[in-house]
Design a protein around this motif. Structure first.
Motif, PDB file in Angstrom:
ATOM      1  N   GLN A 119       0.829  -1.212   0.000  1.00  0.00           N
ATOM      2  CA  GLN A 119       0.000   0.000   0.000  1.00  0.00           C
ATOM      3  C   GLN A 119       0.865   1.265   0.000  1.00  0.00           C
ATOM      4  N   LYS A 120       1.962   1.194   0.716  1.00  0.00           N
ATOM      5  CA  LYS A 120       2.898   2.323   0.755  1.00  0.00           C
ATOM      6  C   LYS A 120       3.487   2.562  -0.645  1.00  0.00           C
ATOM      7  N   ALA A 121       3.840   1.462  -1.311  1.00  0.00           N
ATOM      8  CA  ALA A 121       4.404   1.577  -2.663  1.00  0.00           C
ATOM      9  C   ALA A 121       3.378   2.160  -3.632  1.00  0.00           C
ATOM     10  N   LEU A 122       2.106   1.768  -3.452  1.00  0.00           N
ATOM     11  CA  LEU A 122       1.058   2.289  -4.336  1.00  0.00           C
ATOM     12  C   LEU A 122       0.806   3.772  -4.070  1.00  0.00           C
ATOM     13  N   LYS A 123       0.909   4.171  -2.802  1.00  0.00           N
ATOM     14  CA  LYS A 123       0.756   5.588  -2.467  1.00  0.00           C
ATOM     15  C   LYS A 123       1.843   6.409  -3.152  1.00  0.00           C
ATOM     16  N   LYS A 124       3.041   5.859  -3.143  1.00  0.00           N
ATOM     17  CA  LYS A 124       4.154   6.562  -3.784  1.00  0.00           C
ATOM     18  C   LYS A 124       3.900   6.662  -5.290  1.00  0.00           C
ATOM     19  N   ALA A 125       3.399   5.565  -5.844  1.00  0.00           N
ATOM     20  CA  ALA A 125       3.096   5.557  -7.284  1.00  0.00           C
ATOM     21  C   ALA A 125       2.075   6.647  -7.605  1.00  0.00           C
ATOM     22  N   HIS A 126       1.116   6.834  -6.714  1.00  0.00           N
ATOM     23  CA  HIS A 126       0.086   7.852  -6.919  1.00  0.00           C
ATOM     24  C   HIS A 126       0.715   9.253  -6.923  1.00  0.00           C
ATOM     25  N   PHE A 127       1.624   9.500  -5.976  1.00  0.00           N
ATOM     26  CA  PHE A 127       2.255  10.822  -5.920  1.00  0.00           C
ATOM     27  C   PHE A 127       3.204  11.060  -7.082  1.00  0.00           C
ATOM     28  N   ASP A 128       3.809   9.989  -7.565  1.00  0.00           N
ATOM     29  CA  ASP A 128       4.745  10.142  -8.692  1.00  0.00           C
ATOM     30  C   ASP A 128       4.035  10.534  -9.982  1.00  0.00           C
ATOM     31  N   LYS A 129       2.721  10.401 -10.000  1.00  0.00           N
ATOM     32  CA  LYS A 129       1.975  10.776 -11.203  1.00  0.00           C
ATOM     33  C   LYS A 129       2.175  12.252 -11.546  1.00  0.00           C
ATOM     34  N   GLU A 130       2.518  13.045 -10.520  1.00  0.00           N
ATOM     35  CA  GLU A 130       2.700  14.484 -10.739  1.00  0.00           C
ATOM     36  C   GLU A 130       3.820  14.785 -11.719  1.00  0.00           C
ATOM     37  N   GLN A 131       4.711  13.803 -11.948  1.00  0.00           N
ATOM     38  CA  GLN A 131       5.863  14.055 -12.808  1.00  0.00           C
ATOM     39  C   GLN A 131       5.562  13.972 -14.309  1.00  0.00           C
ATOM     40  N   VAL A 132       4.327  13.674 -14.652  1.00  0.00           N
ATOM     41  CA  VAL A 132       3.951  13.595 -16.072  1.00  0.00           C
ATOM     42  C   VAL A 132       4.090  14.979 -16.717  1.00  0.00           C
ATOM     43  N   ASP A 133       4.700  15.024 -17.907  1.00  0.00           N
ATOM     44  CA  ASP A 133       4.836  16.313 -18.606  1.00  0.00           C
ATOM     45  C   ASP A 133       3.575  16.623 -19.400  1.00  0.00           C
ATOM     46  N   VAL A 134       3.135  17.848 -19.302  1.00  0.00           N
ATOM     47  CA  VAL A 134       1.939  18.267 -20.048  1.00  0.00           C
ATOM     48  C   VAL A 134       2.281  19.523 -20.853  1.00  0.00           C
ATOM     49  N   GLY A 135       1.830  19.588 -22.088  1.00  0.00           N
ATOM     50  CA  GLY A 135       2.110  20.739 -22.947  1.00  0.00           C
ATOM     51  C   GLY A 135       1.265  21.949 -22.573  1.00  0.00           C
ATOM     52  N   THR A 136       1.271  22.966 -23.446  1.00  0.00           N
ATOM     53  CA  THR A 136       0.520  24.187 -23.138  1.00  0.00           C
ATOM     54  C   THR A 136      -0.536  24.503 -24.199  1.00  0.00           C
ATOM     55  N   VAL A 137      -0.619  23.634 -25.227  1.00  0.00           N
ATOM     56  CA  VAL A 137      -1.559  23.893 -26.324  1.00  0.00           C
ATOM     57  C   VAL A 137      -3.000  23.956 -25.802  1.00  0.00           C
ATOM     58  N   TRP A 138      -3.293  23.155 -24.794  1.00  0.00           N
ATOM     59  CA  TRP A 138      -4.660  23.099 -24.264  1.00  0.00           C
ATOM     60  C   TRP A 138      -5.151  24.466 -23.798  1.00  0.00           C
ATOM     61  N   LYS A 139      -4.182  25.313 -23.350  1.00  0.00           N
ATOM     62  CA  LYS A 139      -4.582  26.647 -22.871  1.00  0.00           C
ATOM     63  C   LYS A 139      -5.163  27.472 -24.011  1.00  0.00           C
ATOM     64  N   TRP A 140      -4.510  27.401 -25.160  1.00  0.00           N
ATOM     65  CA  TRP A 140      -5.003  28.138 -26.332  1.00  0.00           C
ATOM     66  C   TRP A 140      -6.397  27.636 -26.713  1.00  0.00           C
ATOM     67  N   ASP A 141      -6.529  26.307 -26.695  1.00  0.00           N
ATOM     68  CA  ASP A 141      -7.830  25.722 -27.066  1.00  0.00           C
ATOM     69  C   ASP A 141      -8.913  26.159 -26.084  1.00  0.00           C
ATOM     70  N   ALA A 142      -8.534  26.184 -24.802  1.00  0.00           N
ATOM     71  CA  ALA A 142      -9.518  26.573 -23.780  1.00  0.00           C
ATOM     72  C   ALA A 142      -9.949  28.021 -23.996  1.00  0.00           C
ATOM     73  N   MET A 143      -8.962  28.912 -24.255  1.00  0.00           N
ATOM     74  CA  MET A 143      -9.302  30.325 -24.461  1.00  0.00           C
ATOM     75  C   MET A 143     -10.142  30.506 -25.726  1.00  0.00           C
ATOM     76  N   ARG A 144      -9.831  29.707 -26.758  1.00  0.00           N
ATOM     77  CA  ARG A 144     -10.614  29.810 -27.993  1.00  0.00           C
ATOM     78  C   ARG A 144     -12.071  29.409 -27.724  1.00  0.00           C
ATOM     79  N   THR A 145     -12.243  28.332 -26.974  1.00  0.00           N
ATOM     80  CA  THR A 145     -13.604  27.893 -26.634  1.00  0.00           C
ATOM     81  C   THR A 145     -14.319  28.974 -25.827  1.00  0.00           C
ATOM     82  N   ILE A 146     -13.581  29.538 -24.855  1.00  0.00           N
ATOM     83  CA  ILE A 146     -14.179  30.552 -23.979  1.00  0.00           C
ATOM     84  C   ILE A 146     -14.574  31.798 -24.774  1.00  0.00           C
ATOM     85  N   ARG A 147     -13.712  32.193 -25.725  1.00  0.00           N
ATOM     86  CA  ARG A 147     -14.035  33.379 -26.543  1.00  0.00           C
ATOM     87  C   ARG A 147     -15.339  33.170 -27.316  1.00  0.00           C
TER      88      ARG A 147
END
Lengths: 107, 211
Positions: free
Chosen positions: A12-40
């Motif tokens: 369970q401890k190892a799985l908890k660590k696995a859950h926290f390590d998810k934060e290290q996933v890299d995410v781009g920034t294109v979604w922000k443009w898409d979100a603003m376009r939708t909002i506009r």
């Protein structure tokens, strides 16, 4: 193989660590443009939505005020010893035409 | 010299000015029709929203859901009364959007995964042993760990999954989880207890009998 509570805790401890390590996933920034376009493209519908909710609130207030008035009126009628149903009927269905006819022909 | 240092380009000055505007002022301006200024809130809190989403969603769903979170926030901005901090309000929307994703996903899923690959079983055995062969911070091991976690959670309902992630894996209190999910504290407590039992049962089954 039997699985002890201690082993379960370790897993369970190892799985908890696995859950926290998810934060290290890299995410781009294109979604922000898409979100603003939708909002506009939204303001018209967003404002009509707010207008609708204001209208709903108004209708709701009107309904509540009418219900409160009716309640006060029927309570008052009861206190005066008048049958509230008859009182309402008298108020709503009194026919002025009939009165005029009676007066004219002397009935 | 000091004057020279302070003298920046007009665009930069405008950006700095925007950075200093309080959230509530931005919200007011957006509600008055200044849609573009919502981007400042988005830049300010994109990191927070992504952090929440990364914990609850598969990596390939994060960007799309982040977009959805901000669109929802924009649409509900009128309902933000300032009773809580804006970042907290945004976290609530992020958690509830993640929950909606899982509800939709579970409704459409065909068959749950039936077997755990051998490499993942080895990770399981290693992680329960007294002297692990390799550290679980190792990159490939980290990937296996996350896949095992995903495999374990895949059998739970969307509700159980969210409650396990918030209460058990992130160690939030029942009250905090209830606030994020919009449930009663009693409901969170009962559900987290049952979900945890299910999770333990599944882990025991994997380890004792193989999957």
């Amino acid at each position: 193989m039997s699985f002890s509570d201690q082993e379960l805790n370790r897993l369970q401890k190892a799985l908890k660590k696995a859950h926290f390590d998810k934060e290290q996933v890299d995410v781009g920034t294109v979604w922000k443009w898409d979100a603003m376009r939708t909002i506009r493209n939204l303001p018209a519908s967003a404002s009509s939505f707010s207008w609708l909710s204001e209208w709903n609130a108004l209708v709701w207030k009107f309904a509540m005020t009418t219900a409160a008035l009716l309640l006060v009126l029927s309570t008052w009628s009861l206190q005066m010893g008048v049958d509230p149903e008859m009182e309402m009927a008298w108020m709503l269905f009194e026919d002025p035409v009939e009165e005029t006819v009676n007066d004219t022909f002397g009935f | 010299m000091a004057f020279e240092q302070n003298k920046g380009s007009p665009n930069k000055d405008m950006e700095n000015e925007k950075d200093n505007i309080p959230d509530l002022v931005i919200i007011e301006r957006v509600l008055k029709g200044e849609t573009e200024i919502f981007e400042v809130l988005m830049d300010r809190y994109a990191g927070l929203v992504l952090m929440v989403l990364k914990k609850h969603l598969p990596p390939d769903q994060i960007e799309e859901t982040a977009q959805e979170v901000f669109v929802r926030a924009y649409q509900s901005l009128k309902n933000f009364k300032g009773q809580s901090e804006f970042p907290h309000w945004l976290s609530v929307i992020s958690v509830r959007t993640s929950y909606d994703y899982w509800r939709k996903h579970y409704r459409n899923r065909e068959t749950p995964m039936s077997t755990l690959p051998e490499s993942h079983r080895m990770w399981l055995e290693n992680s329960v042993s007294d002297n692990p062969l390799h550290s679980i911070s190792d990159r490939s091991s980290q990937k296996e760990a996350q896949e095992v976690l995903e495999w374990v959670l895949a059998d739970l309902s969307a509700e159980d999954r969210m409650v396990i992630e918030l209460v058990y894996l992130q160690e939030l209190s029942g009250k905090e989880a209830a606030e994020l999910l919009g449930w009663s504290v009693a409901n969170v407590k009962v559900r987290s207890f049952r979900a945890r039992k299910k999770l333990e049962k599944k882990l025991r089954t994997i380890m004792e009998r193989g999957n």
